[in-house]
Design a protein around this motif. Structure first.
Motif, PDB file in Angstrom:
ATOM      1  N   VAL A 257       2.845  -6.771   0.362  1.00 23.41           N
ATOM      2  CA  VAL A 257       1.663  -6.033  -0.109  1.00 23.41           C
ATOM      3  C   VAL A 257       0.281  -6.598  -0.203  1.00 23.41           C
ATOM      4  CG1 VAL A 257       0.910  -4.742  -2.350  1.00 23.41           C
ATOM      5  CG2 VAL A 257       3.384  -4.676  -1.600  1.00 23.41           C
ATOM      6  N   THR A 260      -0.808  -6.898   3.663  1.00 24.88           N
ATOM      7  CA  THR A 260      -1.237  -5.748   4.479  1.00 24.88           C
ATOM      8  C   THR A 260      -2.455  -4.972   3.643  1.00 24.88           C
ATOM      9  OG1 THR A 260       0.336  -4.681   3.032  1.00 24.88           O
ATOM     10  CG2 THR A 260       1.130  -5.481   5.313  1.00 24.88           C
ATOM     11  N   SER A 261      -2.632  -5.335   2.631  1.00 23.10           N
ATOM     12  CA  SER A 261      -3.797  -4.843   1.927  1.00 23.10           C
ATOM     13  C   SER A 261      -5.078  -5.487   2.268  1.00 23.10           C
ATOM     14  CB  SER A 261      -3.890  -4.972   0.441  1.00 23.10           C
ATOM     15  OG  SER A 261      -3.772  -6.065  -0.179  1.00 23.10           O
ATOM     16  N   LYS A 269      -7.854  -1.680   7.011  1.00 22.93           N
ATOM     17  CA  LYS A 269      -6.781  -2.715   6.634  1.00 22.93           C
ATOM     18  C   LYS A 269      -5.316  -2.119   7.413  1.00 22.93           C
ATOM     19  CE  LYS A 269      -9.683  -4.765   4.029  1.00 22.93           C
ATOM     20  NZ  LYS A 269     -10.376  -6.034   4.617  1.00 22.93           N
ATOM     21  N   MET A 271      -2.717  -2.013   5.866  1.00 20.74           N
ATOM     22  CA  MET A 271      -2.067  -0.883   5.239  1.00 20.74           C
ATOM     23  C   MET A 271      -2.254   0.604   5.279  1.00 20.74           C
ATOM     24  SD  MET A 271      -3.632  -1.183   1.403  1.00 20.74           S
ATOM     25  CE  MET A 271      -5.580  -0.560   1.060  1.00 20.74           C
ATOM     26  N   ASP A 272      -3.499   0.652   5.763  1.00 17.42           N
ATOM     27  CA  ASP A 272      -3.906   1.977   6.274  1.00 17.42           C
ATOM     28  C   ASP A 272      -3.232   2.648   7.596  1.00 17.42           C
ATOM     29  OD1 ASP A 272      -5.999   1.972   4.309  1.00 17.42           O
ATOM     30  OD2 ASP A 272      -7.427   0.897   5.767  1.00 17.42           O
ATOM     31  N   GLN A 274      -0.192   4.216   8.987  1.00 15.48           N
ATOM     32  CA  GLN A 274       0.962   4.740   8.109  1.00 15.48           C
ATOM     33  C   GLN A 274       2.314   4.213   8.637  1.00 15.48           C
ATOM     34  OE1 GLN A 274       2.840   8.851   9.316  1.00 15.48           O
ATOM     35  NE2 GLN A 274       1.751   9.424   7.612  1.00 15.48           N
ATOM     36  N   SER A 277       2.470   1.063   6.009  1.00 15.54           N
ATOM     37  CA  SER A 277       2.539   1.481   4.867  1.00 15.54           C
ATOM     38  C   SER A 277       4.121   1.926   4.717  1.00 15.54           C
ATOM     39  CB  SER A 277       1.513   2.576   4.435  1.00 15.54           C
ATOM     40  OG  SER A 277       1.655   3.545   5.013  1.00 15.54           O
ATOM     41  N   HIS A 278       4.570   2.860   5.684  1.00 16.62           N
ATOM     42  CA  HIS A 278       5.729   3.496   5.334  1.00 16.62           C
ATOM     43  C   HIS A 278       7.086   2.521   5.253  1.00 16.62           C
ATOM     44  CE1 HIS A 278       4.911   8.001   6.363  1.00 16.62           C
ATOM     45  NE2 HIS A 278       4.111   7.319   5.330  1.00 16.62           N
ATOM     46  N   VAL A 280       6.644  -0.806   4.363  1.00 11.03           N
ATOM     47  CA  VAL A 280       6.590  -1.336   2.949  1.00 11.03           C
ATOM     48  C   VAL A 280       7.010  -0.500   2.030  1.00 11.03           C
ATOM     49  CG1 VAL A 280       4.909  -2.292   1.247  1.00 11.03           C
ATOM     50  CG2 VAL A 280       4.355  -2.616   3.757  1.00 11.03           C
ATOM     51  N   ALA A 281       6.808   0.927   1.842  1.00  7.55           N
ATOM     52  CA  ALA A 281       7.502   1.662   0.937  1.00  7.55           C
ATOM     53  C   ALA A 281       9.107   1.666   1.168  1.00  7.55           C
ATOM     54  CB  ALA A 281       7.050   3.035   1.206  1.00  7.55           C
TER      55      ALA A 281
END
Length: 384
Positions: A257, A260-261, A269, A271-272, A274, A277-278, A280-281
């Motif tokens: 987290v 990636t941020s 970044k 995290m932008d 998808q 971010s998916h 990481v989710a």
């Protein structure tokens, strides 16, 4: 329900443990020699009162300790867990003399314990042990005597432990019913060993028994009932192996987290994206699910539920497989930097593989789960 949410005092304790692990335990761990018992680290665990809690806490508290320590210092977590694994049979099944002699020293961190079950030909199949306990002829009505002959392998803290909980075959051909647990001090004549260089930096070795003498005073529990000692210990510690894995997964998730941020990539970044971010989710989803199953299994143990073997196997299986996925994904999202020696994820990548094998490989856990599911089937009703 403790399986789904922790009390504020438990949450505060976990935070305190992470701080202690970072400030007091990690510096000692960094001074240790990989693959060797770190006695200063174990002694500090004793001074902090964590080792004594191994004998006064329930399974859930054990899980909270292991997860919290693993998040900040895997070496400290492993040192704590190995003390518990090696000494729990003495705590649960030892005679007053055995407990009085060894447990205070384990709690202080001045005696190193080890759990000696696995053999070259009997790792996960604990009923197939070959280490022989050959009975000697009784003389003068004294206590029964045996000589231990054979080999143990993949034993944590070997060959540097001060005593071993050793499982040996006292009745040939009897499978799991012919195994006896013995408390064997390391200075017994005929007991030697050697370290094994492993991928993860744990102290692991082999033990050779050349007619090592033991008597009835060394038995833990009952003769030919040692399999119960082993399984009772593993049922307690399997959920907490899952907690160790969850701690590593959480550390990898937290690092991902942060990375990636902050990491610039493709005009924004990381995290932008998808796709990032998916993933990481997904890491977070699996980590939380594993944590809940670990807590549920530990709570079932503490409440004396009848399905502990199944729950313990499920918790260990899900959490260790999850941690492997989460750490591997974290490495992928960090890129080459995560592969540099000394990086947190490089360390976790080496640490995370072994828990899928020890205390019963993932395939063994599936077998336990299946056996527990089918054991109560009414065979008379199969044709209905």
């Amino acid at each position: 329900m403790p399986a789904f949410s922790l009390e504020p005092a438990q949450t505060a304790w976990c935070t305190e443990l992470r701080t202690l692990a970072t400030d007091r335990l990690r510096p000692l761990a960094e001074k240790g020699e990989p693959g060797r018992v770190n006695r200063p680290l174990v002694a500090e665990l004793g001074r902090l009162g964590l080792l004594s809690r191994l004998f006064t806490s329930g399974a859930l508290d054990l899980c909270l300790m292991r997860e919290s320590l693993a998040h900040a210092c895997t070496e400290a977590e492993t040192a704590l867990a190995l003390q518990g694994l090696g000494a729990h049979p003495v705590h649960a099944h030892g005679t007053p003399a055995q407990r009085d002699h060894w447990l205070p020293r384990v709690a202080e961190g001045t005696a190193i314990a080890a759990f000696a079950l696995s053999e070259p030909g009997a790792g996960s199949d604990a009923g197939a042990l070959d280490l022989r306990a050959e009975a000697e002829a009784e003389t003068g009505g004294g206590p029964a005597r045996w000589r231990l002959t054979g080999e143990k392998c993949w034993i944590s803290n070997a060959p540097e432990a001060d005593f071993y909980t050793v499982f040996a075959r006292t009745t040939p051909g009897a499978g799991a019913r012919g195994v006896t647990a013995f408390l064997v001090p390391a200075d017994r004549p005929g007991l030697t060993g050697a370290p094994i260089d492993m991928l993860s930096p744990h102290p692991i070795g082999r033990l050779d028994f050349d007619g090592v003498p033991v008597t009835a005073d060394d038995v833990l529990g009952e003769v030919d009932r040692g399999f119960r000692v082993a399984m009772g210990t593993l049922n307690l510690f399997r959920p907490s192996v899952g907690a160790f894995a969850v701690g590593m997964a959480q550390a990898a998730l937290d690092a991902t987290v942060r990375h990636t941020s902050r990491r610039d990539a493709f005009g924004g970044k990381l995290m932008d994206l998808q796709a990032v971010s998916h993933r990481v989710a997904e890491m977070a989803l699996r980590t939380d699910a594993a944590r809940l199953m670990v807590h549920a299994a530990a709570t079932a143990y503490d409440e004396g539920a009848p399905d502990v073997p199944k729950r313990a196997a499920m918790a260990k299986l899900l959490a260790t497989e999850t941690a492997q996925y989460v750490v591997d994904t974290a490495v992928q999202l960090h890129g080459a930097r995560a592969l540099r020696r000394g990086h947190l994820l490089e360390h976790l990548y080496r640490e995370v593989r072994a828990p899928r094998i020890y205390e019963g490989a993932s395939e063994v856990q599936l077998g336990i789960i299946a056996k527990e599911l089918y054991k109560d089937i009414d065979t008379e009703g199969e044709s209905q």
